[in-house]
Design an enzyme around this catalytic site. Structure first.
Site, PDB file in Angstrom:
ATOM      1  N   SER A  17     -20.547  15.789  40.029  1.00  0.00           N
ATOM      2  CA  SER A  17     -19.898  16.628  40.289  1.00  0.00           C
ATOM      3  C   SER A  17     -18.869  15.918  40.053  1.00  0.00           C
ATOM      4  O   SER A  17     -17.859  14.491  40.694  1.00  0.00           O
ATOM      5  CB  SER A  17     -19.633  17.015  41.594  1.00  0.00           C
ATOM      6  OG  SER A  17     -20.716  17.382  42.552  1.00  0.00           O
TER       7      SER A  17
ATOM      8  N   SER B 294     -15.119  12.262  41.938  1.00  0.00           N
ATOM      9  CA  SER B 294     -16.218  13.039  41.586  1.00  0.00           C
ATOM     10  C   SER B 294     -17.260  12.180  42.661  1.00  0.00           C
ATOM     11  O   SER B 294     -16.948  11.451  43.264  1.00  0.00           O
ATOM     12  CB  SER B 294     -17.257  12.424  40.384  1.00  0.00           C
ATOM     13  OG  SER B 294     -17.540  12.318  39.590  1.00  0.00           O
ATOM     14  N   LYS B 295     -18.186  12.764  42.150  1.00  0.00           N
ATOM     15  CA  LYS B 295     -19.888  12.080  43.357  1.00  0.00           C
ATOM     16  C   LYS B 295     -21.314  12.304  42.446  1.00  0.00           C
ATOM     17  O   LYS B 295     -21.337  13.246  41.959  1.00  0.00           O
ATOM     18  CB  LYS B 295     -19.555  12.745  44.417  1.00  0.00           C
ATOM     19  CG  LYS B 295     -20.590  12.173  45.837  1.00  0.00           C
ATOM     20  CD  LYS B 295     -19.642  11.188  45.921  1.00  0.00           C
ATOM     21  CE  LYS B 295     -19.816   9.974  47.685  1.00  0.00           C
ATOM     22  NZ  LYS B 295     -18.935   9.727  47.946  1.00  0.00           N
ATOM     23  N   GLY B 296     -21.830  11.463  42.747  1.00  0.00           N
ATOM     24  CA  GLY B 296     -23.060  11.799  42.295  1.00  0.00           C
ATOM     25  C   GLY B 296     -24.393  11.386  43.437  1.00  0.00           C
ATOM     26  O   GLY B 296     -23.899  11.055  44.259  1.00  0.00           O
TER      27      GLY B 296
END
Ligand code: GLU
Length: 476
Positions: free
Chosen positions: A61, A106-108
């Site tokens: 994201s 962001s992040k995953g």
């Protein structure tokens, strides 16, 4: 089970954001622009393992690109889902703004239980996930730079960096595509411990302000304070260890997956950590009471509670029973918006996640800069600094000889003063400065504004203001 009116993690982040923007003067369009998550990419990919194809689901994201690259960890856990990744990405935006690391958020995440796969299988899965993200510039030194998070560490980051390098053979900056790498693969000294170290520095800064300490109904320093920590993973372990070994805190409770250990006289964090590594749980550890219902220990009497595991562990269900007057959120989102309200009404002081656990991304920033400059911090200055210090020591030694018994140069001064700073010392100094400065910016808002009475809203105000300023500068 949480009560039905308990907001989800994502709703909690939005509610906290809304509480802050309600007392800000942002144009409504900009408010909405900052709140929403810009994009989420979902990937489903297959890997042939153990004779059959296994399909995995992963996300990356991007919450806000007001600064690029965007930054945030990649989590490997079975509970990973789009809402969670988006909430975590939003927190990254605010976290980076608060501690002034020049990144968007962001992040995953990958839905996987890493303990179900062996190392070689995990490498195949990680590389394939990285391939999908690299292909879309969702891993890129100038655009999106992941890092470790729950369930991932140096090893996974090294695989990701190598995967990127294989796909971008002429990119001289390829190592800067991911942070949290091992030292021999372009990492930086002090990154593994950074988030826990940041929690320690955050608490030290809090205790430098007696008025703030008083607001939590506490007094004095960290020395002798009773601490309960939830989660002895990378963050909880380092935070608890440093607080115990370097600040004189007494770790009375440790909560893990298989229950909690409690000892009012203090637990040896290093010994519990070694026990956990060997036995896969804390049960059976000598010199402590073991409670199978670990969450109950969150409610024990203590001075400082450190939730360092999952989100939503302090909820509407248990908030009223939490006795700790001071909570520092080492995990992301451990206190739900509903619980936050209950605790605020009780007068509990909460040092919020976006500040408390920002040590990781801060040192990631240093690593990224190191990778782009292609040189270890301190490599140019260290010996020159030592040579200049030697000049002072030579002069002092001359004085020492001249004054005879009246004055002597202490050998420990000489040793300490002569040593030029190496990378680890510089990283710690940069991290300490970051944690102090960010606390002071939050604190100023907390103390100066009549309409702000908690650190979380103060943190959001500082962060959102900075993000808004960036958007305005872009002409939005
Ligand atoms: N996963 C960590 C966090 O949530 C570190 C992120 C980073 O270093 O980019 O802050």
């Amino acid at each position: 089970m949480s009560p039905a009116n308990e907001p989800s993690f994502r709703e909690s982040v939005d509610l906290m954001f809304n509480r802050a923007v309600a007392i800000m003067d942002l144009p409504p369009g900009l408010e909405e622009k900052i709140r929403v998550c810009n994009a989420t990419y979902t990937v489903r990919f297959g890997v042939r393992l153990r004779g059959q194809i296994h399909t995995f689901t992963g996300y990356r994201s991007v919450h806000s690109e007001h600064m690029e690259p965007v930054k945030g960890g990649i989590r490997f856990a079975t509970a990973v889902n789009q809402d969670e990744v988006e909430a975590l990405a939003a927190l990254m935006t605010y976290k980076c703004a608060l501690v002034e690391t020049p990144f968007g958020g962001s992040k995953g995440g990958l839905c996987i239980d890493p303990r179900e796969w062996d190392e070689h299988e995990l490498e195949l899965i990680t590389r394939r996930f990285a391939y999908e993200l690299v292909k879309r510039d969702l891993i890129h030194p100038a655009q999106n730079v992941p890092a470790p998070d729950m369930g991932t560490g140096e090893r996974e980051m090294a695989w990701i960096a190598d995967q990127f390098a294989r796909m971008n053979t002429t990119d001289i900056n390829s190592r800067a595509c991911v942070t949290g790498k091992p030292l021999n693969a372009g990492g930086i000294a002090g990154r593994v411990e950074a988030t826990g170290r940041g929690v320690q520095y955050a608490l030290r800064e809090f205790f430098r302000h007696p008025e703030d300490v008083k607001k939590a109904n506490l007094s004095g320093s960290l020395d002798g304070k009773r601490v309960i920590v939830q989660g002895l993973g990378n963050v909880g372990y380092h935070a608890a260890k440093f607080l115990q070994q370097e600040d004189g805190a007494i770790v009375t409770g440790i909560i893990e997956r298989d229950g909690a250990l409690f000892n009012p006289d203090g637990l040896d964090v290093e010994a519990v950590h070694a026990w956990l590594a060997k036995h896969g749980g804390v049960a059976g550890f000598p010199d402590a009471t073991h409670t199978a219902e670990g969450a109950a220990v969150l409610e024990e009497d203590c001075d400082i509670l450190i939730p360092a595991a999952l989100e939503a562990v302090i909820t509407l269900d248990n908030a009223a029973r939490i006795k700790a007057p001071l909570i520092i959120e080492a995990a992301n989102g451990p206190v739900t918006a509903g619980a936050d309200e209950v605790l605020r009404k009780k007068g509990t002081i909460i040092i919020p996640d976006m500040y408390a656990n920002a040590g990781g991304v801060t040192v990631s920033y240093f690593e990224w800069v190191k990778n782009l400059s292609h040189i270890r911090f301190g490599r140019m200055q260290r010996r020159q600094e030592e040579a200049r210090h030697q000049l002072v020591v030579d002069e002092l030694e001359r004085l020492d000889r001249y004054l005879g018994d009246a004055w002597t140069l202490r050998p420990e001064f000489k040793d300490k003063y002569l040593r030029g700073a190496d990378e680890l010392e510089l990283v710690r100094s940069g991290l300490d400065d970051t944690m102090r400065t960010a606390y002071q910016s939050m604190r100023e808002v907390w103390h100066d504004r009549d309409d702000v009475d908690d650190l979380r809203v103060a943190a959001y105000l500082v962060a959102i203001d900075r993000v808004a300023a960036s958007y305005r500068a872009k002409g939005l």
